[in-house]
Enzyme design. Structure first.
Site, PDB file in Angstrom:
ATOM      1  CE1 TYR A 171      -3.941  -2.461   5.274  1.00  0.00           C
ATOM      2  CE2 TYR A 171      -3.516  -0.121   4.949  1.00  0.00           C
ATOM      3  CZ  TYR A 171      -3.794  -1.369   4.428  1.00  0.00           C
ATOM      4  OH  TYR A 171      -3.922  -1.536   3.069  1.00  0.00           O
TER       5      TYR A 171
ATOM      6  CB  SER B 109      -0.853   0.004   1.276  1.00  0.00           C
ATOM      7  OG  SER B 109      -1.466   1.264   1.467  1.00  0.00           O
TER       8      SER B 109
HETATM    9  N1  LIG Z   1      -8.735  -0.476  -1.297  1.00  0.00           N
HETATM   10  C1  LIG Z   1      -7.717   0.293  -0.979  1.00  0.00           C
HETATM   11  O1  LIG Z   1      -7.856   1.541  -0.846  1.00  0.00           O
HETATM   12  C2  LIG Z   1      -6.367  -0.310  -0.770  1.00  0.00           C
HETATM   13  C3  LIG Z   1      -5.242   0.535  -0.778  1.00  0.00           C
HETATM   14  C4  LIG Z   1      -3.983  -0.015  -0.599  1.00  0.00           C
HETATM   15  C5  LIG Z   1      -3.828  -1.372  -0.410  1.00  0.00           C
HETATM   16  N2  LIG Z   1      -4.944  -2.180  -0.391  1.00  0.00           N
HETATM   17  C6  LIG Z   1      -4.725  -3.614  -0.175  1.00  0.00           C
HETATM   18  O2  LIG Z   1      -5.299  -4.320  -1.255  1.00  0.00           O
HETATM   19  C7  LIG Z   1      -5.580  -5.651  -0.848  1.00  0.00           C
HETATM   20  C8  LIG Z   1      -6.965  -6.042  -1.353  1.00  0.00           C
HETATM   21  O3  LIG Z   1      -7.925  -5.247  -0.709  1.00  0.00           O
HETATM   22  P1  LIG Z   1      -9.193  -4.649  -1.472  1.00  0.00           P
HETATM   23  O4  LIG Z   1      -9.030  -3.188  -1.521  1.00  0.00           O
HETATM   24  O5  LIG Z   1      -9.452  -5.377  -2.712  1.00  0.00           O
HETATM   25  O6  LIG Z   1     -10.327  -4.916  -0.362  1.00  0.00           O
HETATM   26  P2  LIG Z   1     -11.542  -5.948  -0.323  1.00  0.00           P
HETATM   27  O7  LIG Z   1     -12.439  -5.737  -1.494  1.00  0.00           O
HETATM   28  O8  LIG Z   1     -12.094  -5.821   1.053  1.00  0.00           O
HETATM   29  O9  LIG Z   1     -10.836  -7.370  -0.504  1.00  0.00           O
HETATM   30  C9  LIG Z   1     -10.157  -8.014   0.542  1.00  0.00           C
HETATM   31  C10 LIG Z   1     -10.035  -9.479   0.181  1.00  0.00           C
HETATM   32  O10 LIG Z   1      -9.307 -10.154   1.227  1.00  0.00           O
HETATM   33  C11 LIG Z   1     -10.051 -11.294   1.652  1.00  0.00           C
HETATM   34  N3  LIG Z   1      -9.825 -11.567   3.059  1.00  0.00           N
HETATM   35  C12 LIG Z   1     -10.027 -10.732   4.102  1.00  0.00           C
HETATM   36  N4  LIG Z   1      -9.785 -11.355   5.255  1.00  0.00           N
HETATM   37  C13 LIG Z   1      -9.426 -12.626   4.926  1.00  0.00           C
HETATM   38  C14 LIG Z   1      -9.075 -13.775   5.689  1.00  0.00           C
HETATM   39  N5  LIG Z   1      -9.050 -13.738   7.033  1.00  0.00           N
HETATM   40  N6  LIG Z   1      -8.758 -14.918   5.036  1.00  0.00           N
HETATM   41  C15 LIG Z   1      -8.800 -14.970   3.678  1.00  0.00           C
HETATM   42  N7  LIG Z   1      -9.136 -13.919   2.906  1.00  0.00           N
HETATM   43  C16 LIG Z   1      -9.443 -12.763   3.526  1.00  0.00           C
HETATM   44  C17 LIG Z   1     -11.505 -10.917   1.393  1.00  0.00           C
HETATM   45  O11 LIG Z   1     -12.314 -12.076   1.196  1.00  0.00           O
HETATM   46  P3  LIG Z   1     -13.300 -12.736   2.275  1.00  0.00           P
HETATM   47  O12 LIG Z   1     -13.932 -11.620   3.047  1.00  0.00           O
HETATM   48  O13 LIG Z   1     -14.257 -13.514   1.423  1.00  0.00           O
HETATM   49  O14 LIG Z   1     -12.424 -13.607   3.105  1.00  0.00           O
HETATM   50  C18 LIG Z   1     -11.395 -10.164   0.078  1.00  0.00           C
HETATM   51  O15 LIG Z   1     -11.402 -11.058  -1.001  1.00  0.00           O
HETATM   52  C19 LIG Z   1      -5.414  -5.675   0.664  1.00  0.00           C
HETATM   53  O16 LIG Z   1      -4.180  -6.262   0.991  1.00  0.00           O
HETATM   54  C20 LIG Z   1      -5.402  -4.206   1.049  1.00  0.00           C
HETATM   55  O17 LIG Z   1      -4.673  -3.953   2.228  1.00  0.00           O
HETATM   56  C21 LIG Z   1      -6.186  -1.688  -0.577  1.00  0.00           C
END
Ligand SMILES: NC(=O)c1ccc[n+]([C@@H]2O[C@H](COP(=O)([O-])OP(=O)(O)OC[C@H]3O[C@@H](n4cnc5c(N)ncnc54)[C@H](OP(=O)(O)O)[C@@H]3O)[C@@H](O)[C@H]2O)c1
Length: 258
Positions: free
Chosen positions: A154, A141
């Site tokens: 985080y 991130s």
């Molecule tokens: N969105 C942003 O602004 C942003 C910015 C920088 C970095 N990121 C990073 O991008 C990555 C993806 O996030 P996203 O933005 O796509 O958010 P998201 O839509 O909430 O996706 C998160 C994913 O992680 C899975 N997950 C969460 N807890 C889990 C667990 N205990 N075991 C297995 N799977 C789990 C969720 O699936 P289930 O709930 O079905 O388990 C979901 O598929 C993350 O690492 C996040 O930190 C996001």
């Protein structure tokens, strides 16, 4: 037919779902979709199999549980597949004061964002070295580049992901293995609902998950150790180095205020 596979954690929504869709369209490798919500994964797998001539498997797993990474590697082996591309995307954050967060939530975040990711990298690298081929994408991130009040734990987990990935990319380059740390800025996904982050400045200017996934795949294939996605975010690491650290932390805290 090859038994090499791409494993994507957190494929049930957001960036992970987009990575699955784009890789299914671009590559022939079997896809293994991992997350807790089996129904979401199954629906995506069906959609991808109908649209593309590839094998898609689903593994429903809570990666916050101790030993889950080892369980995942075994489940992939049981499917007769070998991990050629590992995408450590599953992760979450929480927008709150550190002391107001239950310790179990912080421990779960550390287990998912750092421990499971590390264990998966460690499990797949020896076979990749033997094959002299492999790819690892770790989703960090822009929070990795500075401390962030209200996202204290985080941001620290993501700093770990960035640091680990850059070192591994350097160690493994000579072995034909590509490792990329992807650093998205605010991206329009369920992340912000999970994090309780919807009122913060971060959510005023968000990239799409499609764009982040496309940029991430391009950078992985190009062998870039680090990619900051989104034109607005790219200068951030540079400006962070120019400003005093406490000033950067103060700004980050203001932007995270809800
Ligand atoms: N969105 C942003 O602004 C942003 C910015 C920088 C970095 N990121 C990073 O991008 C990555 C993806 O996030 P996203 O933005 O796509 O958010 P998201 O839509 O909430 O996706 C998160 C994913 O992680 C899975 N997950 C969460 N807890 C889990 C667990 N205990 N075991 C297995 N799977 C789990 C969720 O699936 P289930 O709930 O079905 O388990 C979901 O598929 C993350 O690492 C996040 O930190 C996001």
């Amino acid at each position: 037919m090859s038994n090499l596979a791409t494993v994507i954690t957190g494929a049930s929504s957001g960036i992970g779902e987009q990575l699955a869709k784009q890789l299914a369209a671009q590559e022939q490798q079997a896809l293994v979709l991992v997350a807790r919500r089996a129904d979401k994964l199954q629906a995506l797998a069906e959609q991808l199999k109908q649209a593309h001539p590839i094998r898609v498997e689903v593994i429903s797993l809570d990666l916050e549980q101790v030993g889950a990474a080892q369980q995942l590697v075994k489940s992939v082996q049981d499917l007769g597949l070998e991990i050629d591309t590992l995408i450590n995307n599953a992760g979450f954050g929480v927008n709150d004061l550190f002391t107001d967060m239950p310790l179990e939530r912080i421990q779960g975040m550390m287990q998912l964002n750092m421990v499971a990711l590390t264990e998966l990298c460690h499990a797949v690298l020896p076979a990749m070295r033997q094959r002299k081929q492999g790819r690892i994408m770790n989703i960090a991130s822009v929070a990795a580049f500075q401390s962030c009040p209200r996202f204290a734990a985080y941001a620290a987990t993501k700093a770990y992901v960035l640091s680990l990935s850059e070192a591994l990319a350097n160690e493994e380059k000579a072995n034909g293995i590509k490792i990329t740390a992807v650093c998205p800025g605010a991206t329009a996904t369920a992340f912000h609902d999970v994090a309780g982050n919807n009122g913060s400045f971060f959510t005023k200017m968000m990239d799409s998950a499609e764009d982040v996934a496309a940029s991430a795949i391009k950078s992985l294939n190009a062998g870039k150790p680090v990619i900051v996605t989104g034109a607005m975010n790219k200068p951030l690491p540079f400006f962070n180095r120019l400003l005093p650290r406490q000033c950067v932390v103060w700004i980050a805290g203001k932007l995270a205020a809800t």
